[in-house]
Design an enzyme around this catalytic site. Structure first.
Site, mmCIF file in Angstrom:
data_model
loop_
_atom_site.group_PDB
_atom_site.id
_atom_site.type_symbol
_atom_site.label_atom_id
_atom_site.label_comp_id
_atom_site.label_asym_id
_atom_site.label_seq_id
_atom_site.Cartn_x
_atom_site.Cartn_y
_atom_site.Cartn_z
ATOM 1 N N GLU B 64 1.119 -1.161 -0.107
ATOM 2 C CA GLU B 64 -0.369 0.087 -0.104
ATOM 3 C C GLU B 64 1.292 1.389 -0.057
ATOM 4 O OE1 GLU B 64 -3.884 -1.746 2.446
ATOM 5 O OE2 GLU B 64 -1.720 -1.094 3.497
ATOM 6 N N GLY B 234 -8.107 -6.233 12.653
ATOM 7 C CA GLY B 234 -8.508 -5.469 11.619
ATOM 8 C C GLY B 234 -8.066 -4.406 10.562
ATOM 9 N N ASP B 235 -7.776 -4.693 9.708
ATOM 10 C CA ASP B 235 -7.083 -3.420 8.949
ATOM 11 C C ASP B 235 -7.331 -3.938 7.575
ATOM 12 O OD1 ASP B 235 -5.091 -4.972 8.682
ATOM 13 O OD2 ASP B 235 -3.762 -3.702 9.718
#
Lengths: 347, 347
Positions: B64, B234-235
């Site tokens: 990313e 949680g990503d």
């Protein structure tokens, strides 16, 4: 100091090492080899993740990230475009780039790309010229004699058989600089006083100017039949170089339409004006030049796959050489879950 | 070798120098100072260009780019997420980042960010905890004892007054590692055999696990009234940690809803489920915890402004020190139009 593991060390090519590499290989040879890599990557166009670059605009200029991936390698370039920089003694465009391994996400190359972008842009232009320019072209007009101009001239010499370049710039000092740099490179160099003079007898016209506005470097009556126009300078919203009427007379070829419609000369046309993706010409799926009187126009804005090709070329080229240094850029503890322990043991 | 000009040299903070800097400042002190920078930047939230990060997904993980700008400085982080890496002896997450000057487009800092991301993530968690956790909280459950866990424990000690941490991980070796690392840091450390045991008596529950799937680290009946849940793990799409029923009982706070709805725990909820942007709590425009029995949930996925704050903190912190080295990353010829001449003179 702890010794980082091999995986943590990213090969870094500095500006100095990039210049040493260019001299080691030779400018024209390196441009030609990068072009071969671009040709090979464009021919597998559909294997790439493609996205328009991600810009951060400001009143002063633009900063862009240009990522792409073929599923095995991931590459991106950071590049700025600040036309006002030149007047402050700075580069309009500076860049660096990175390759990473998609399988691990670990970077595998960090390199300067100001110099490399100049080489890959020239390589792309001449590669496309080799597909579209009229046969036996020998003269190129080079309009805009800034940082990219010498690289363009040498690329078209090496790859398209150009033996004469006719230079023009609104700033005569720029033309003098370009002409001096091209001495003894096997080109006949003609410094011209007007754009009309520069395009006299040219089969290829390259425009590469930097003003961030809708300029008209070429007007319609200047462009005769049969030429190939290589339009480099129009590359962001509101920045174009050609009169709209030229576009309407031309067969237009682009890199990635989704990006070119935002950034290229074709901003001036309807959103559905027909254009041909150049990779389709390279693979034989679309026609290039179809007759001698046709005007072909490469509306080039620069695309991420060209940088990806250049990055992969550099990664291969530096193997086994000392044209890079290992950069301690990635924390890589022995136990990957023990980042904190690595930190504590470094004390 | 030519001597590049000052403008061409970008300060680079290696992993080794980052670790030296952390020890120079102190871990808890540095986390607290980064949190102050984040607090200050979040309070001027509307002055930032914001965009969800740009992901390149593959079957192996994700790479990313996370850019942002406040109009004066531009920053971005490169970060990968490869949960399978741990089993191959590599980091799940590695990162580096860059700051640039919006006015010139020239980079002004390049730094490792694997270590720095661990620090800024902990700083963000504890900063938000200082706004949302119940008053006089003293015990935190730390579920998931991987690379981030020690930083979380120390951050909540430094900023939220936690004196006891209760550790749990499906892998007992991870818990043992975390417990050993936290010896003599002024915390009571309790290694637990089950998640139920870990959350016993905890006013704050931090979840930080790495599986790339919809896991259920906490089920509904495990979470009593009045706790603050700090959900870190949680990503990304398909990667969550909490049972949906917990979300429905909680007041949910997020960084940037546009990104969290894609990547956070709230993937499991309707797209219009009410959430509060945490910057609004920081500025006093929205309420945080309103009663003792409320469950507050920080659904954290990490946002570009946190990295921007951390980058600016590092740029200030290294001024006048030797915790960096100048990197010859930008070609900067005396005459900006004479890139080719610079190349030739380097021969």
């Amino acid at each position: 100091m702890m010794q980082p593991s091999d995986k943590a060390l990213v090969p870094f090519v500095s500006v100095d090492n990039m210049m040493r590499l260019v001299h080691h290989i030779g400018v024209e040879q390196m441009i030609t080899q990068i072009a071969q890599q671009i040709d090979s990557d464009f021919k597998r166009w559909e294997s790439f993740d493609k996205t328009p670059r991600i810009p951060a605009h400001s009143p002063h200029g633009v900063i862009e990230l240009m990522p792409t991936s073929d599923g095995e390698a991931y590459g991106f370039k950071y590049v700025n475009g600040h036309p006002k920089n030149t007047s402050e003694g700075l580069q309009t465009v500076t860049a660096f780039g990175l390759l990473a391994d998609v399988y691990t996400g670990y970077p595998t190359l960090l390199t300067e790309m100001t110099m490399l972008t100049a080489l890959r842009t020239a390589a792309t232009s001449a590669l496309v010229g080799s597909y579209l320019a009229p046969k036996n072209a020998s003269t190129m007009a080079m309009i805009g004699n800034g940082a990219q101009s010498e690289f363009q001239c040498l690329a078209f010499k090496a790859m398209c058989g150009i033996d004469t370049v006719r230079l023009y710039d609104t700033d005569r000092n720029a033309t003098a600089k370009c002409a001096a740099n091209l001495q003894e490179r096997g080109l006949t160099v003609v410094a011209c006083q007007t754009p009309e003079d520069a395009i006299e007898g040219a089969q290829i016209i390259t425009t590469c100017t930097a003003d961030k506005k809708n300029a008209t470097i070429l007007t319609d009556n200047m462009v005769g039949p049969g030429v190939h126009i290589n339009a480099i300078g129009g590359d962001c919203p509101g920045k174009t170089e050609l009169h709209r009427d030229i576009l309407l007379r031309s067969e237009i070829f682009v890199e990635y339409p989704e990006q070119t419609r935002i950034e290229g000369e074709i901003q001036a046309l309807e959103a559905d004006h027909p254009v041909t993706e150049i990779w389709r010409v390279m693979t034989g799926q679309a026609k290039g030049r179809t007759d001698d009187r046709q005007i072909t126009l490469f509306d080039s804005v620069g695309f991420a796959i060209e940088d990806f090709s250049a990055l992969r070329y550099i990664k291969n080229a530096i193997g086994g050489t000392d044209f890079y240094e290992p950069l301690d850029m990635l924390a890589d503890p022995d136990d990957p879950r023990d980042l904190y322990g690595m930190l504590m043991r470094a004390q």
